[in-house]
Design a protein around this motif. Sequence first.
Motif, PDB file in Angstrom:
ATOM      1  N   ASP A  14       0.828  -1.210   0.000  1.00 45.73           N
ATOM      2  CA  ASP A  14       0.000   0.000   0.000  1.00 45.73           C
ATOM      3  C   ASP A  14       0.861   1.259   0.000  1.00 45.73           C
ATOM      4  O   ASP A  14       0.690   2.145  -0.834  1.00 45.73           O
ATOM      5  CB  ASP A  14      -0.810   0.026   1.308  1.00 45.73           C
ATOM      6  CG  ASP A  14      -2.264  -0.197   1.076  1.00 45.73           C
ATOM      7  OD1 ASP A  14      -2.630  -0.453  -0.073  1.00 45.73           O
ATOM      8  OD2 ASP A  14      -3.023  -0.115   2.064  1.00 45.73           O
ATOM      9  N   ASN A  58     -10.930   1.646   5.575  1.00 45.53           N
ATOM     10  CA  ASN A  58     -10.830   1.450   4.123  1.00 45.53           C
ATOM     11  C   ASN A  58     -11.508   0.169   3.650  1.00 45.53           C
ATOM     12  O   ASN A  58     -11.893   0.068   2.486  1.00 45.53           O
ATOM     13  CB  ASN A  58      -9.358   1.460   3.696  1.00 45.53           C
ATOM     14  CG  ASN A  58      -8.797   2.865   3.766  1.00 45.53           C
ATOM     15  OD1 ASN A  58      -9.559   3.847   3.809  1.00 45.53           O
ATOM     16  ND2 ASN A  58      -7.477   2.982   3.800  1.00 45.53           N
ATOM     17  N   ASN A  59     -11.660  -0.811   4.535  1.00 46.51           N
ATOM     18  CA  ASN A  59     -12.424  -1.994   4.143  1.00 46.51           C
ATOM     19  C   ASN A  59     -13.866  -1.572   3.840  1.00 46.51           C
ATOM     20  O   ASN A  59     -14.456  -2.001   2.835  1.00 46.51           O
ATOM     21  CB  ASN A  59     -12.365  -3.050   5.245  1.00 46.51           C
ATOM     22  CG  ASN A  59     -12.791  -4.431   4.780  1.00 46.51           C
ATOM     23  OD1 ASN A  59     -13.866  -4.898   5.115  1.00 46.51           O
ATOM     24  ND2 ASN A  59     -11.961  -5.080   3.980  1.00 46.51           N
ATOM     25  N   ASP A  62     -13.975   0.092   0.481  1.00 51.78           N
ATOM     26  CA  ASP A  62     -14.088  -0.905  -0.606  1.00 51.78           C
ATOM     27  C   ASP A  62     -15.550  -1.295  -0.780  1.00 51.78           C
ATOM     28  O   ASP A  62     -16.041  -1.436  -1.909  1.00 51.78           O
ATOM     29  CB  ASP A  62     -13.311  -2.186  -0.260  1.00 51.78           C
ATOM     30  CG  ASP A  62     -11.804  -1.975  -0.207  1.00 51.78           C
ATOM     31  OD1 ASP A  62     -11.325  -0.958  -0.725  1.00 51.78           O
ATOM     32  OD2 ASP A  62     -11.125  -2.847   0.365  1.00 51.78           O
ATOM     33  N   GLY A 135     -11.073  -5.246   7.722  1.00 51.16           N
ATOM     34  CA  GLY A 135     -10.131  -6.046   6.936  1.00 51.16           C
ATOM     35  C   GLY A 135      -8.817  -6.151   7.674  1.00 51.16           C
ATOM     36  O   GLY A 135      -8.775  -6.579   8.840  1.00 51.16           O
ATOM     37  N   SER A 136      -7.768  -5.705   7.031  1.00 50.99           N
ATOM     38  CA  SER A 136      -6.437  -5.865   7.627  1.00 50.99           C
ATOM     39  C   SER A 136      -6.208  -4.930   8.809  1.00 50.99           C
ATOM     40  O   SER A 136      -5.212  -5.066   9.521  1.00 50.99           O
ATOM     41  CB  SER A 136      -5.364  -5.648   6.565  1.00 50.99           C
ATOM     42  OG  SER A 136      -5.484  -4.354   6.025  1.00 50.99           O
ATOM     43  N   GLY A 137      -7.113  -3.968   9.035  1.00 55.04           N
ATOM     44  CA  GLY A 137      -6.944  -3.043  10.164  1.00 55.04           C
ATOM     45  C   GLY A 137      -7.442  -3.611  11.480  1.00 55.04           C
ATOM     46  O   GLY A 137      -7.279  -2.990  12.529  1.00 55.04           O
ATOM     47  N   SER A 139      -7.577  -5.672  14.863  1.00 53.73           N
ATOM     48  CA  SER A 139      -6.661  -6.332  15.804  1.00 53.73           C
ATOM     49  C   SER A 139      -7.397  -6.561  17.122  1.00 53.73           C
ATOM     50  O   SER A 139      -8.442  -5.962  17.372  1.00 53.73           O
ATOM     51  CB  SER A 139      -5.411  -5.483  16.032  1.00 53.73           C
ATOM     52  OG  SER A 139      -5.791  -4.243  16.574  1.00 53.73           O
ATOM     53  N   THR A 141      -9.634  -8.219  20.052  1.00 54.87           N
ATOM     54  CA  THR A 141     -10.894  -8.968  20.083  1.00 54.87           C
ATOM     55  C   THR A 141     -11.996  -8.085  19.522  1.00 54.87           C
ATOM     56  O   THR A 141     -12.035  -6.886  19.814  1.00 54.87           O
ATOM     57  CB  THR A 141     -11.245  -9.336  21.551  1.00 54.87           C
ATOM     58  OG1 THR A 141     -10.066  -9.862  22.146  1.00 54.87           O
ATOM     59  CG2 THR A 141     -12.341 -10.358  21.618  1.00 54.87           C
ATOM     60  N   ASP A 164     -11.386  -8.804   1.375  1.00 52.65           N
ATOM     61  CA  ASP A 164     -10.011  -8.875   1.890  1.00 52.65           C
ATOM     62  C   ASP A 164      -9.828  -9.937   2.973  1.00 52.65           C
ATOM     63  O   ASP A 164      -9.055 -10.870   2.795  1.00 52.65           O
ATOM     64  CB  ASP A 164      -9.532  -7.495   2.391  1.00 52.65           C
ATOM     65  CG  ASP A 164      -8.016  -7.432   2.421  1.00 52.65           C
ATOM     66  OD1 ASP A 164      -7.382  -8.277   1.769  1.00 52.65           O
ATOM     67  OD2 ASP A 164      -7.467  -6.535   3.094  1.00 52.65           O
ATOM     68  N   ILE A 212      -4.558  -4.939  -7.102  1.00 54.60           N
ATOM     69  CA  ILE A 212      -5.048  -3.576  -6.898  1.00 54.60           C
ATOM     70  C   ILE A 212      -4.424  -2.583  -7.887  1.00 54.60           C
ATOM     71  O   ILE A 212      -4.407  -1.381  -7.667  1.00 54.60           O
ATOM     72  CB  ILE A 212      -4.811  -3.122  -5.448  1.00 54.60           C
ATOM     73  CG1 ILE A 212      -3.334  -3.309  -5.055  1.00 54.60           C
ATOM     74  CG2 ILE A 212      -5.717  -3.879  -4.484  1.00 54.60           C
ATOM     75  CD1 ILE A 212      -2.972  -2.618  -3.762  1.00 54.60           C
TER      76      ILE A 212
HETATM   77  N1  LIG Z   1      -4.109  -4.104   0.720  1.00 49.54           N
HETATM   78  C1  LIG Z   1      -4.269  -3.134  -0.155  1.00 49.54           C
HETATM   79  O1  LIG Z   1      -3.381  -2.935  -0.894  1.00 49.54           O
HETATM   80  C2  LIG Z   1      -5.526  -2.338  -0.170  1.00 49.54           C
HETATM   81  C3  LIG Z   1      -6.374  -2.367   0.928  1.00 49.54           C
HETATM   82  N2  LIG Z   1      -7.565  -1.797   0.926  1.00 49.54           N
HETATM   83  C4  LIG Z   1      -8.519  -2.017   2.013  1.00 49.54           C
HETATM   84  O2  LIG Z   1      -8.113  -1.382   3.178  1.00 49.54           O
HETATM   85  C5  LIG Z   1      -8.331  -2.247   4.286  1.00 49.54           C
HETATM   86  C6  LIG Z   1      -7.531  -1.806   5.442  1.00 49.54           C
HETATM   87  O3  LIG Z   1      -8.068  -0.577   5.803  1.00 49.54           O
HETATM   88  P1  LIG Z   1      -7.810   0.104   7.204  1.00 49.54           P
HETATM   89  O4  LIG Z   1      -6.375   0.150   7.455  1.00 49.54           O
HETATM   90  O5  LIG Z   1      -8.523   1.395   7.194  1.00 49.54           O
HETATM   91  O6  LIG Z   1      -8.442  -0.922   8.223  1.00 49.54           O
HETATM   92  P2  LIG Z   1      -9.893  -1.639   8.281  1.00 49.54           P
HETATM   93  O7  LIG Z   1      -9.686  -3.084   8.012  1.00 49.54           O
HETATM   94  O8  LIG Z   1     -10.884  -0.931   7.458  1.00 49.54           O
HETATM   95  O9  LIG Z   1     -10.244  -1.519   9.800  1.00 49.54           O
HETATM   96  C7  LIG Z   1     -10.181  -0.243  10.436  1.00 49.54           C
HETATM   97  C8  LIG Z   1     -11.238  -0.192  11.460  1.00 49.54           C
HETATM   98  O10 LIG Z   1     -11.102  -1.317  12.299  1.00 49.54           O
HETATM   99  C9  LIG Z   1     -11.607  -0.944  13.571  1.00 49.54           C
HETATM  100  N3  LIG Z   1     -11.146  -1.948  14.498  1.00 49.54           N
HETATM  101  C10 LIG Z   1      -9.897  -2.406  14.681  1.00 49.54           C
HETATM  102  N4  LIG Z   1      -9.877  -3.364  15.597  1.00 49.54           N
HETATM  103  C11 LIG Z   1     -11.155  -3.553  16.004  1.00 49.54           C
HETATM  104  C12 LIG Z   1     -11.773  -4.404  16.947  1.00 49.54           C
HETATM  105  N5  LIG Z   1     -11.069  -5.271  17.675  1.00 49.54           N
HETATM  106  N6  LIG Z   1     -13.123  -4.341  17.116  1.00 49.54           N
HETATM  107  C13 LIG Z   1     -13.837  -3.466  16.400  1.00 49.54           C
HETATM  108  N7  LIG Z   1     -13.299  -2.603  15.501  1.00 49.54           N
HETATM  109  C14 LIG Z   1     -11.969  -2.645  15.313  1.00 49.54           C
HETATM  110  C15 LIG Z   1     -11.064   0.433  13.743  1.00 49.54           C
HETATM  111  O11 LIG Z   1     -11.905   1.127  14.612  1.00 49.54           O
HETATM  112  P3  LIG Z   1     -11.268   2.030  15.793  1.00 49.54           P
HETATM  113  O12 LIG Z   1     -10.517   1.048  16.627  1.00 49.54           O
HETATM  114  O13 LIG Z   1     -10.382   2.983  15.106  1.00 49.54           O
HETATM  115  O14 LIG Z   1     -12.450   2.602  16.458  1.00 49.54           O
HETATM  116  C16 LIG Z   1     -11.156   1.013  12.332  1.00 49.54           C
HETATM  117  O15 LIG Z   1     -12.356   1.693  12.146  1.00 49.54           O
HETATM  118  C17 LIG Z   1      -7.990  -3.585   3.716  1.00 49.54           C
HETATM  119  O16 LIG Z   1      -8.485  -4.647   4.469  1.00 49.54           O
HETATM  120  C18 LIG Z   1      -8.640  -3.482   2.353  1.00 49.54           C
HETATM  121  O17 LIG Z   1      -9.995  -3.840   2.441  1.00 49.54           O
HETATM  122  C19 LIG Z   1      -8.049  -1.185  -0.335  1.00 49.54           C
HETATM  123  O18 LIG Z   1      -8.951  -0.194  -0.099  1.00 49.54           O
HETATM  124  C20 LIG Z   1      -6.933  -0.652  -1.171  1.00 49.54           C
HETATM  125  C21 LIG Z   1      -5.853  -1.583  -1.395  1.00 49.54           C
END
Ligand SMILES: NC(=O)C1=CN([C@@H]2O[C@H](COP(=O)(O)OP(=O)(O)OC[C@H]3O[C@@H](n4cnc5c(N)ncnc54)[C@H](OP(=O)(O)O)[C@@H]3O)[C@@H](O)[C@H]2O)[C@@H](O)CC1
Length: 519
Positions: A14, A58-59, A62, A135-137, A139, A141, A164, A212
């Motif tokens: 990314d 970002n998930n 998508d 998605g990958s964000g 972590s 529970t 993802d 991508i």
């Molecule tokens: N790979 C590539 O090349 C591309 C990747 N792309 C996409 O981006 C994605 C990654 O996006 P990302 O980094 O924004 O993270 P993402 O998965 O949306 O999660 C973020 C949210 O998670 C939440 N959260 C976290 N832990 C949690 C918990 N335990 N329980 C509950 N909530 C929890 C956290 O909330 P917060 O803790 O901040 O309140 C935050 O809101 C990837 O999977 C793919 O789909 C494409 O768009 C482009 C090309």
Amino acid sequence: MIPLYSNSQIRALDSFAINQLQTSGIVLMENAALGISQAILSKFPSVRSVGIICGKGNNGGDGFAVARHLSNAGLNVKVIYLGDHFSMSEDCRTNFEICQNLAQQRSNLELIQFSSIKQLKNFKYRELIIDAILGSGFSGTLKEPISLIVDELNSINAIKVAIDVPTGLNADTGYGDIIFKSDLTITLGEFKKGLFVCKGYENCGEIILCEIGVGRDFFDSEFTNTFLFEPEDAYQFLPKRGKRINKYSAGKVLTIAGSFQYPGAAVLTAGSTLHSGTGASVLVIPQSVKKFIHKKITELVVQSYGNDDCKFLTPEDYKALESKIKWADVIALGPGIGREEQTIEFVQKFIKKKDFKAAVIDADALFALKDILSKADLRKSILTPHLGEFSNLVNLPVEEIEKNIFEIGSEFAKQYKTILVLKGAPTVTFTSIGEIIINSSGNNGLAKFGSGDVLTGMIAGFYSQSKNLKEAALLSVYIHGLTADLLLGTKTEFGIVATDLIKNIPSTINFIKRSFEKQ
Ligand SMILES: NC(=O)C1=CN([C@@H]2O[C@H](COP(=O)(O)OP(=O)(O)OC[C@H]3O[C@@H](n4cnc5c(N)ncnc54)[C@H](OP(=O)(O)O)[C@@H]3O)[C@@H](O)[C@H]2O)[C@@H](O)CC1
Ligand SMILES: [K+]
């Protein structure tokens, strides 16, 4: 073998695309969404109604972009989204706004902000549900309300697709507590290792890759130690049989298995060595079971130890077996030998004396190994525990191992400089130099008594020919699983039994050869 990567390596892709290639994140998201939509349209051409649930990262972005493309294609799309305008990531917000504008002009696209679990009944009659929550964000529970949402979505009867990574699954470890159960996971950029093991294997369904728009050469220079075994690898690892080999140069196996209580394990293990191509296969069993076993397999040389009352191995039997132990290229040790104190002593003596050239250590022999593990020299051994046996060996609960399977398995194999075949769904093999190879064949028809004994015999059989511990282990695990897969059509997962596996090893080898041999 297909290389598998970690979340941080995918994130590096990314940032490479954004910072070095100057491709903006929104372009990557658009490429991802196009690929995902096309995959869904071509895999499920008859689906007309779709529910998409979007998170605020970002998930979720998508998910909004996919909603637009599917609506463009004429499908009826309902989106439930979790964030609000302010909490969304920048690219998520952009796609949310486009979607909102579009929804005002179209009747086939509707957006609903999440406020209660009851709203999910909107998805009840959708033919397909797309998970774009996390998605990958992700972590730690899964927090509420997402955990409750995932539970509810899992109870709805529809085709499920995850973008993802299924929400709730840690794509690095393959673990999670509550996880979206998908039929299809469309993963972005590259294959992530956690999708293929433990809870990932259980919840991802079919896994396909969506690029991508920046190619895959970025990963040429990315190091990984984790791989998915492919059919071509099996073809490559099949032992080469020279034209002038004889029964001894084609491999000598000694099977030390079975006892009065479990005679069948001996037959299964030794029988499997023969069907895997070994030239000379000798089975040793307690005198009291010899008559029973001899009738079972004509081609086997069966020798006995002890007197007429001998029901299990004792350390005193070592002397009688010593020359055979030294003679064999490999020993298959453990299935059905039981856990009598004297049998444990025999195994410990066997390991300490190091008279063997190589050994496959399985079942009750693993149990016996535990007490001398720290002093054991396992460099010429392959250990084949299932999760329960491994848990006993390393003194950790099964759940603890599943939470961290890559690290725990790898550390063990490196520490003892051994090959660890951790049997499960799927089986994962760890080598002494830190490689991790996930098997790609097999089904739950293998979850039966006797399956493991067959695998032990196969590993010994293939090793006796190739003299390569890693290749013998990986090849056997794959063929064992593929044999069960090929039997599904006639026997189903209910009816496959260990003797079916043994009988069909040759046809599986033939299948692999025919698939790859030059015409
Ligand atoms: N790979 C590539 O090349 C591309 C990747 N792309 C996409 O981006 C994605 C990654 O996006 P990302 O980094 O924004 O993270 P993402 O998965 O949306 O999660 C973020 C949210 O998670 C939440 N959260 C976290 N832990 C949690 C918990 N335990 N329980 C509950 N909530 C929890 C956290 O909330 P917060 O803790 O901040 O309140 C935050 O809101 C990837 O999977 C793919 O789909 C494409 O768009 C482009 C090309
Ligand atoms: K997801």
